[in-house]
Design a protein around this motif. Structure first.
Motif, PDB file in Angstrom:
ATOM      1  N   CYS B 490       0.698  -6.134  -3.861  1.00 27.22           N
ATOM      2  CA  CYS B 490      -0.225  -7.185  -3.391  1.00 27.22           C
ATOM      3  C   CYS B 490      -0.562  -6.978  -1.922  1.00 27.22           C
ATOM      4  CB  CYS B 490       0.428  -8.559  -3.511  1.00 27.22           C
ATOM      5  SG  CYS B 490       0.164  -9.333  -5.059  1.00 27.22           S
ATOM      6  N   GLU B 491       0.473  -6.800  -1.125  1.00 27.55           N
ATOM      7  CA  GLU B 491       0.270  -6.691   0.315  1.00 27.55           C
ATOM      8  C   GLU B 491      -0.577  -5.461   0.655  1.00 27.55           C
ATOM      9  OE1 GLU B 491       3.756  -7.339   2.696  1.00 27.55           O
ATOM     10  OE2 GLU B 491       2.877  -6.299   4.419  1.00 27.55           O
ATOM     11  N   ALA B 492      -0.256  -4.344   0.030  1.00 27.94           N
ATOM     12  CA  ALA B 492      -1.007  -3.117   0.305  1.00 27.94           C
ATOM     13  C   ALA B 492      -2.477  -3.287  -0.081  1.00 27.94           C
ATOM     14  CB  ALA B 492      -0.385  -1.951  -0.471  1.00 27.94           C
ATOM     15  N   ALA B 493      -2.719  -3.894  -1.233  1.00 27.46           N
ATOM     16  CA  ALA B 493      -4.099  -4.059  -1.710  1.00 27.46           C
ATOM     17  C   ALA B 493      -4.884  -4.982  -0.789  1.00 27.46           C
ATOM     18  CB  ALA B 493      -4.089  -4.606  -3.133  1.00 27.46           C
ATOM     19  N   ILE B 494      -4.269  -6.068  -0.386  1.00 29.59           N
ATOM     20  CA  ILE B 494      -4.978  -7.030   0.472  1.00 29.59           C
ATOM     21  C   ILE B 494      -5.294  -6.377   1.815  1.00 29.59           C
ATOM     22  CG2 ILE B 494      -4.749  -9.218   1.726  1.00 29.59           C
ATOM     23  CD1 ILE B 494      -3.069 -10.202  -0.715  1.00 29.59           C
ATOM     24  N   LYS B 495      -4.322  -5.677   2.384  1.00 29.39           N
ATOM     25  CA  LYS B 495      -4.545  -5.003   3.677  1.00 29.39           C
ATOM     26  C   LYS B 495      -5.691  -3.995   3.562  1.00 29.39           C
ATOM     27  CE  LYS B 495      -0.067  -5.227   6.029  1.00 29.39           C
ATOM     28  NZ  LYS B 495       1.211  -4.520   6.158  1.00 29.39           N
ATOM     29  N   GLU B 496      -5.664  -3.235   2.483  1.00 23.80           N
ATOM     30  CA  GLU B 496      -6.695  -2.210   2.297  1.00 23.80           C
ATOM     31  C   GLU B 496      -8.076  -2.817   2.170  1.00 23.80           C
ATOM     32  OE1 GLU B 496      -4.349   0.847  -0.311  1.00 23.80           O
ATOM     33  OE2 GLU B 496      -6.479   0.943  -0.865  1.00 23.80           O
ATOM     34  N   GLU B 497      -8.181  -3.871   1.386  1.00 22.71           N
ATOM     35  CA  GLU B 497      -9.497  -4.473   1.156  1.00 22.71           C
ATOM     36  C   GLU B 497      -9.993  -5.201   2.402  1.00 22.71           C
ATOM     37  OE1 GLU B 497     -11.231  -3.460  -1.224  1.00 22.71           O
ATOM     38  OE2 GLU B 497      -9.496  -2.454  -2.103  1.00 22.71           O
ATOM     39  N   LEU B 498      -9.068  -5.767   3.159  1.00 24.01           N
ATOM     40  CA  LEU B 498      -9.477  -6.417   4.413  1.00 24.01           C
ATOM     41  C   LEU B 498      -9.992  -5.377   5.408  1.00 24.01           C
ATOM     42  CD1 LEU B 498      -6.672  -9.102   4.875  1.00 24.01           C
ATOM     43  CD2 LEU B 498      -9.115  -9.545   4.563  1.00 24.01           C
ATOM     44  N   ALA B 499      -9.413  -4.193   5.343  1.00 23.81           N
ATOM     45  CA  ALA B 499      -9.810  -3.138   6.284  1.00 23.81           C
ATOM     46  C   ALA B 499     -11.114  -2.463   5.872  1.00 23.81           C
ATOM     47  CB  ALA B 499      -8.697  -2.097   6.394  1.00 23.81           C
ATOM     48  N   ALA B 500     -11.468  -2.582   4.601  1.00 23.41           N
ATOM     49  CA  ALA B 500     -12.670  -1.902   4.110  1.00 23.41           C
ATOM     50  C   ALA B 500     -13.922  -2.502   4.756  1.00 23.41           C
ATOM     51  CB  ALA B 500     -12.751  -2.017   2.593  1.00 23.41           C
ATOM     52  N   PRO B 501     -14.923  -1.670   5.039  1.00 28.12           N
ATOM     53  CA  PRO B 501     -16.099  -2.153   5.753  1.00 28.12           C
ATOM     54  C   PRO B 501     -17.155  -2.791   4.838  1.00 28.12           C
ATOM     55  CG  PRO B 501     -16.251   0.206   5.443  1.00 28.12           C
ATOM     56  CD  PRO B 501     -14.954  -0.212   4.821  1.00 28.12           C
TER      57      PRO B 501
END
Lengths: 190, 580
Positions: B490-501
């Protein structure tokens, strides 16, 4: 006949609704006007739940207010204390002694009050406390606490056990009938 | 046959007896059981619509086709359906159409306590308002007669205490009204300006006729009293409280028809008593009407517009004796509703809290993610407001809040009103991260199917709307699925999607733990030697975990072995059975 009032209180998920449905049905079969008021939705999620059962010649309000309840049938000790103010003078609380911690107690924001039975009795409440959970387990399932408590309640009414057992048969699915009949019997004879 | 029925079940019985053929609703406490009970009658086609607007339009279509129809909703649902409401008021009906709406004074399970009676007045529609289950059944049947006689949809107004109280009803037989043949009537059913201009006078004339009918409507009745010093106008559940405390002492005008109101009946009643008193929950709706008639009265200056009434409140305000009970002196700890043990929302909200994100929330069980210790929600408004709101939030912040803000919305709520917000995110290009909490059911109202579950209201398999495909079709390129029981994932996915432009959708997918088909794991146990009492496991607010005497304990009757707490324990003290 003056309207009689019973509150069924407990924690969401404890089976209070079946108890009120069953008791309401029994009262209707006895020829009373009956109202049973339930709580659905958000407050069922492990929250404090209350059901009002009223019966008599003509019942108007679907709810019971402070100082009105002839009986409070409580599935959990803290809930008995919470709703105590709804008891009329001379009314009776029948409570399970089981304690279920509410979230403020779990998180440490509050403490589960001590010696509730003693203090309710000191406040003048006619208190009938019992370990309904153990009897429910003896009957075959911890989920049968509701029928154990109804059994205990039945001792305060003049109807024969058969009248109650008929209402149980009419309200409970065949699969769970034996368990519920046994739980009721254990409660009634406890 | 005499039987005990919930008010909602009695409405459903009324639908059955009136020969209603089509029911289309969206669930909402306290209205849900009307449609669930209607679905049990094989003669009625009943369905869950994706939202109330669709439900009402479906019911209108059924009426147009010549069969009696119904749609049910809670008070805030009528806001969603207000658009068709105001225009089918113009077209009228072909076969009878009834709209059930249930208010929630006291907000047992709602975000506001608006008074639906205003809609009857605003849309110029008749509204009936039963006060118990027997009336709920009778009024539902009568609503169809009125609908067809006056060529109008009819509102049936319920409230929590009428909907969710069982009382005695006498059931009857079903009538099978012959379908009304459909005829094309452009001037009646095509509401473009040229036609609607001609329909508006019809609406006004109909309202006058309905007001005349209200004078003799059997549901508006005067109950005589011995003491004419006070006369009470009341309705719905307030009527029951008044009768409970006054008996036959004061005369009572009970209004079973909430709109339009009977002017002459009210004037005559007012003239027969010294002090006119209006007892009604929520707004001073009857009161305003009486004041407009020039009557002086006691109303909201005495009876609060807030919350539910009770017999003690009515007794106190009328100066009658009020029973008292005895309470313990100390404060009893509150027992608020909590997320269930094993709730799939828990792990997700723990992660949002841990990442200190701003979270625009929505309507459902997961609103409980706002409660400590999860405390991970910043706003809750209405169905869909999370997805629309995050777009405005990010646009206003001009990039400042990108990467720090998410919207959370349930599967059913997303289908109800989240899709259009997501279209806006894609179309007007905000960098929003939307998390769909897919627990495969409509949870809070008690497990209703929805378009994403693959089952219909009757429980039969049906087309399953695929959320991933839908979000991609809307124009979101980044769509991924996570398991909320897996905190690291969950944490990895949320971080990744928040970072996506660009905008993204994360579907947090795991069925509600209360669903019958969900297999749960055995409860965890605590290795007391390893537990150091750090309380890390307490951060998820699980009702199955508590700390006593410095050590964690797991309530084995509640724990379903979801293992979320185990992932927080750095000391390996929480164990699944068989683990060493």
């Amino acid at each position: 006949m003056e309207t009689k009032n019973m509150m069924i209180v407990g924690v969401g998920g404890q089976g209070t609704l079946l108890a009120s449905k069953l008791f309401g049905r029994l009262l209707l079969d006895q020829g009373y006007d009956v109202k049973v008021s339930e709580v659905h939705g958000m407050s069922q999620r492990g929250g404090s739940v209350v059901t009002y059962v009223r019966w008599g010649d003509r019942v108007c309000s679907p709810v019971i207010d402070k100082g009105e309840a002839d009986f409070i049938l409580s599935f959990e000790l803290l809930e008995a204390a919470r709703w105590m103010e709804f008891l009329r003078p001379g009314g009776r609380i029948i409570t399970n002694t089981q304690q279920i911690n509410p979230m403020p107690v779990i998180t440490g924001a509050a403490e589960y009050p001590q010696a509730l039975e003693k203090r309710m009795a000191e406040a003048g409440v006619a208190l009938d406390a019992m370990d309904a959970l153990s009897l429910a387990e003896e009957a075959g399932s911890s989920k049968a606490v509701n029928l154990v408590l109804l059994g205990r309640l039945s001792r305060y009414f003049d109807w024969p056990e058969e009248t109650w057992q008929q209402a149980i048969t009419a309200s409970v699915p065949e699969k769970f009938l034996e368990l519920n009949r046994k739980a009721f019997h254990l409660g009634r004879n406890s | 046959m005499k039987t005990l029925m919930l008010g909602n079940e009695a409405v459903a019985r009324g639908l059955y007896e009136a020969g209603c053929a089509v029911v289309s609703s969206y669930p909402g406490t306290p209205s849900t059981e009307i449609t669930e009970a209607a679905a049990k009658y094989p003669e009625i086609y009943a369905e869950w619509a994706p939202n109330e607007k669709v439900g009402m339009e479906t019911a209108f279509g059924a009426s147009l086709a010549g069969r009696r129809s119904f749609c049910g909703m809670k008070h805030v649902g009528l806001n969603v359906a207000a658009d068709p409401l105001f225009t089918i008021a113009y077209t009228g009906v072909n076969a009878g159409m009834v709209i059930g709406v249930a208010d929630d004074a006291g907000m047992h399970s709602s975000q506001n306590e608006q008074d639906s009676r205003h809609y009857a007045k605003a849309a110029k529609l008749p509204m009936l308002e039963p006060a118990d289950s027997a009336e709920a059944l009778a009024f539902t049947k009568a609503a169809y007669e009125l609908s067809e006689r006056f060529d109008t949809p009819v509102l049936l107004k319920m409230c929590t205490r009428v909907s969710h109280s069982q009382s005695v009803v006498e059931t009857g037989e079903r009538v099978e009204p012959a379908p009304v043949p459909y005829e094309k009537k452009a001037a009646k059913y095509i509401m473009m300006p040229g036609n609607a201009i001609r329909r508006h006078p019809v609406v006004e004339e109909r309202l006058k006729q309905l007001a005349e009918y209200a004078e003799t409507c059997p549901f508006n009745r005067v109950e005589e009293g011995s003491d004419h010093k006070v006369g009470i106008i009341t309705s719905s559940t307030s009527y029951q409280y008044v009768k409970e405390v006054c008996g036959d002492r004061f005369p009572v005008l009970k209004l079973g028809m909430a709109w339009p109101m009977p002017e002459k009946l009210i004037r005559d009643f007012a003239a027969s008593v010294s002090l006119l008193t209006v007892v009604e929950e929520l707004d001073g709706f009857i009161e305003d009407h009486c004041r407009a008639l020039g009557l002086s009265l006691a109303g909201k200056d005495v009876f609060t517009p807030l919350g539910e009434f009770s017999q003690n409140l009515v007794a106190e305000k009328l100066g009658l004796p009020v029973p008292r009970g005895t309470a313990l002196e100390e404060t009893i700890p509150a027992r608020p509703p909590v997320m269930c043990a094993g709730c799939p929302h828990r792990g997700l909200f723990y992660t949002l809290n841990k990442l200190k994100l701003t979270v625009l929330g929505d309507i459902g069980c997961y609103t409980l993610g706002a409660v400590p210790p999860l405390a991970a929600i910043d706003s809750t408004i209405c169905m869909g407001a999370s997805v629309s709101g995050i777009h405005g939030f990010l646009k206003a912040a001009g990039g400042e809040m990108d990467g720090r803000t998410v919207a959370v919305i349930g599967d059913s709520t997303f289908m109800h009103s989240g899709i259009t917000g997501l279209v806006n995110i894609a179309y007007n290009e905000s960098n929003a991260t939307v998390i769909i909490l897919d627990n495969s059911i409509t949870g809070m109202t008690g497990h209703q199917q929805n378009p994403t579950t693959g089952f219909n209201l009757k429980g039969d398999p049906c087309t399953k709307i695929d959320l991933e495909t839908l979000c991609k079709a809307v124009g979101i390129r980044r769509v991924r699925v996570v398991d909320p029981y897996d905190l690291a994932q969950c944490e990895a996915a949320i971080k990744e999607e928040l970072a996506a432009p660009e905008a993204s959708v994360i579907i947090s997918r795991r069925p509600c733990v209360l669903l019958k088909y969900v297999k749960t794991a055995p409860p965890l146990t605590v290795d007391k030697d390893k537990c150091v009492g750090c309380k890390a496991c307490m951060k998820i607010g699980c009702p199955a975990i508590s700390v006593r005497d410095g050590k964690a304990g797991v309530d084995e009757t509640l724990c379903v072995g979801c293992n979320v707490c185990q992932q927080l324990c750095k000391f390996d003290a929480l164990r699944a059975p068989g683990e060493v």
